[in-house]
Enzyme design. Structure first.
Site, PDB file in Angstrom:
ATOM      1  N   ALA A 113      -7.450  67.638  34.679  1.00  0.00           N
ATOM      2  CA  ALA A 113      -6.688  68.584  35.485  1.00  0.00           C
ATOM      3  C   ALA A 113      -5.377  67.991  35.976  1.00  0.00           C
ATOM      4  O   ALA A 113      -4.393  68.706  36.150  1.00  0.00           O
ATOM      5  CB  ALA A 113      -7.533  69.045  36.671  1.00  0.00           C
ATOM      6  N   SER A 152     -10.859  71.361  34.729  1.00  0.00           N
ATOM      7  CA  SER A 152     -11.300  69.978  34.559  1.00  0.00           C
ATOM      8  C   SER A 152     -12.722  69.943  34.037  1.00  0.00           C
ATOM      9  O   SER A 152     -13.548  70.755  34.438  1.00  0.00           O
ATOM     10  CB  SER A 152     -11.217  69.290  35.918  1.00  0.00           C
ATOM     11  OG  SER A 152     -11.811  68.037  35.854  1.00  0.00           O
ATOM     12  N   HIS A 201     -15.011  67.288  34.212  1.00  0.00           N
ATOM     13  CA  HIS A 201     -16.072  66.566  34.904  1.00  0.00           C
ATOM     14  C   HIS A 201     -16.468  67.175  36.236  1.00  0.00           C
ATOM     15  O   HIS A 201     -17.295  66.617  36.944  1.00  0.00           O
ATOM     16  CB  HIS A 201     -15.716  65.088  35.062  1.00  0.00           C
ATOM     17  CG  HIS A 201     -14.614  64.818  36.033  1.00  0.00           C
ATOM     18  ND1 HIS A 201     -14.805  64.212  37.244  1.00  0.00           N
ATOM     19  CD2 HIS A 201     -13.290  65.055  35.966  1.00  0.00           C
ATOM     20  CE1 HIS A 201     -13.666  64.082  37.874  1.00  0.00           C
ATOM     21  NE2 HIS A 201     -12.723  64.580  37.118  1.00  0.00           N
ATOM     22  N   CYS A 245      -9.229  60.569  45.949  1.00  0.00           N
ATOM     23  CA  CYS A 245      -7.896  60.066  45.624  1.00  0.00           C
ATOM     24  C   CYS A 245      -7.233  59.390  46.812  1.00  0.00           C
ATOM     25  O   CYS A 245      -6.374  58.557  46.652  1.00  0.00           O
ATOM     26  CB  CYS A 245      -6.977  61.187  45.150  1.00  0.00           C
ATOM     27  SG  CYS A 245      -7.829  62.581  44.497  1.00  0.00           S
TER      28      CYS A 245
END
Lengths: 90, 456
Positions: free
Chosen positions: B126, B254, B256, B380
């Protein structure tokens, strides 16, 4: 010619095989999920009256059993040495 | 029967280490003088980074990533074993079968979002999709359009791409959000300019789990004819997505986050009206020139299988996860006071529960919760010590922002895991509050905000 609907004993045999395969998983989460999903799916599908739909659900169940069997082997080959916390504490 | 025999033989032969004779050079080499950072695993527990836990923690961090579903792994394995061809090889069976697999995965992904397979481009995740959307669209239309609208609660990759554009001379408006995390439609409307080239608003927030009013935002974008990009990485397979109802031009997906493999994602690009982007990866022109590079067949097949599974299991999973979320919230609220849910409670994805515990310090709470894998803030930003920018945008106080914990519930979470998580959290919070003089003062009735702290 339409595929005949599965008999009661065939359905029960499939159910038992799926649960037995679920017990073989060494991963706690996948094992619990497989058991739970099998019971819920069979319970939900127990109300199907149309024989074609019942046959379709049965063959879907059989292919899921094949997948589950293969993956049980793969998961057991790579089991981590330490178990999940959920399996250790009683 | 045969498989049982085979696995027992395999286990016996492959796991036995060869004996090392003492005083031999092999023995000297086997003793490593340097302390390794690898986890030391033995049957009594794991020890890593100075922490010892007796077993693998229970996983409640589904927004960071999700475990690969065994059915997805089953679909992927043949493409690592025998069907290893490059899908762009046109001259032999390996290439043809690989290409067929990629195209069927493409249609699986497309049907989950009600798009056409021709509108799906596979990428590495993503983050790459967000980069292509934000930078690619603005670079393509840079002569006429110089303005981008986004929100303060977007994912870091969108915000960073916007900052990059700002350095190139574009104007960016970072819309504030309401205290419940939702975007205010009138604020959005008033921020639109004649030279607005893109509006980027994520569908489900990764930290607080709020679902933005996508249809209404889509209506506004249609009215002003502005391309609408959304980061639907957390939304895919969890809430029903329809690109026509939402009127999106670009959507980042995305792999995962939907129980698929890591390293793969997909970008939806609308064909009618066509949206054009400048490619960020140049090369041989694969994926219609948008993203060059060999398409990773096993990963793409995994993402396709995960999307097909998500379509079948969405209703069942949603019902279950909603029940688990209620169980978790009620279980914690029954034993603790001063628990605040961050973000709107009504417009929320059930699998994301972000709680703040008053009068408790966040780092120490996390350190005590080593048997539960949860996160505070997003993966993140967890390296830095500053509180999450998303919570700051919601207007949460600094001290409450520091103690936020995000519980992620998913398909494989069990009731027992939820009960254990409640037990561990409550125990840890009670322990920390007992040690806290601030909490004592609050219990006596002193209002903390009115205290004049004196200098020593």
């Amino acid at each position: 010619m339409a595929i005949p609907a599965p008999s009661r004993s065939e359905i029960l045999a499939l159910f038992r095989s799926l649960l037995r395969t679920a017990r073989q998983y060494t991963d706690y989460n996948v094992r619990e999920y497989t058991k739970r999903r099998t019971s819920d799916a069979f319970r939900r599908n127990s109300h199907i009256s149309d024989p074609a739909a019942a046959a379709a659900a049965f063959s879907d169940g059989k292919s899921q059993l094949e997948v589950a069997r293969r993956q049980a082997v793969v998961y057991s080959l790579y089991t981590p040495k330490v178990k999940s916390i959920m399996e250790i504490h009683t | 029967m045969a498989t049982k025999l085979m696995t027992s033989i395999l286990r016996r032969t492959s796991l036995k280490p060869s004996p090392v004779r003492p005083l031999s050079t092999a023995a000297a080499a086997a003793v490593s003088p340097l302390p390794t950072a690898e986890p030391q695993e033995d049957p009594t527990g794991i020890s890593i980074k100075g922490v010892k836990i007796s077993g693998r923690p229970l996983y409640l961090d589904m927004q960071a990533t999700s475990p690969v579903d065994p059915r997805v792994l089953d679909a992927m394995l043949p493409f690592y074993l025998s069907r290893y061809g490059n899908p762009h090889s046109r001259t032999h069976l390996y290439g043809w079968e690989s290409d067929e697999a990629v195209e069927s995965a493409r249609s699986q992904v497309a049907s989950l979002i009600n798009a056409s397979p021709k509108e799906i481009v596979f990428t590495s995740g993503a983050t790459e999709c967000n980069n292509i959307s934000v930078k690619g669209v603005m670079h393509f239309y840079k002569d006429k359009k110089r303005h981008v609208i986004t929100t303060q609660t977007e994912h870091k990759c969108v915000l960073d791409s916007c900052r990059h554009l700002q350095q190139e001379g574009f104007d960016i408006t970072y819309l504030p959000v309401r205290p419940d995390g939702l975007v205010d439609l009138d604020t959005l409307r008033s921020a639109i300019r004649p030279d607005t080239g893109l509006i980027s608003i994520m569908a489900v927030n990764n930290e607080i789990g709020v679902i933005q009013p996508m249809e209404e935002i889509g209506e506004i974008c249609k009215e002003f004819k502005i391309p609408f990009h959304t980061d639907a990485a957390q939304a895919l397979g969890k809430i029903p997505i329809d690109v026509d109802k939402w009127n999106v031009s670009l959507m980042s997906l995305s792999g995962h986050k939907v129980y698929g493999p890591k390293g793969v994602g997909a970008l939806y690009m609308r064909r009618r009206p066509r949206i054009r982007v400048e490619p960020q990866m140049n090369g041989g022109g694969q994926e219609r020139g948008i993203r060059s590079g060999t398409v990773p067949t096993p990963l793409v097949v995994g993402m396709g299988a995960a999307c097909e599974l998500a379509m079948k299991e969405m209703e069942y999973d949603e019902e279950r996860i909603k029940g688990l979320q209620e169980r978790l919230l009620n279980g914690i609220r029954a034993k603790l006071d001063g628990v605040v849910v961050n973000g709107s409670v009504e417009r929320r994805y059930a699998g994301n529960l972000n709680l703040s515990f008053a009068y408790v310090e966040g780092e120490s709470l996390l350190m005590g919760l080593k048997e539960v894998a949860v996160s505070s803030g997003s993966a993140c930003t967890s390296a830095s010590l500053e509180p999450s920018y998303v919570l700051r945008a919601l207007g949460v106080d600094e001290d409450m922002a520091h103690t936020s914990i995000r519980f992620g519930i998913g398909r494989f979470t069990t009731e027992e895991e939820i009960d254990r998580a409640i037990e561990l959290t409550v125990k840890q919070v009670v322990k920390l509050r007992e040690m806290s003089p601030l909490y004592e003062m609050v219990k006596e009735g002193i209002d903390i905000k009115k205290i004049q702290w004196s200098q020593h």
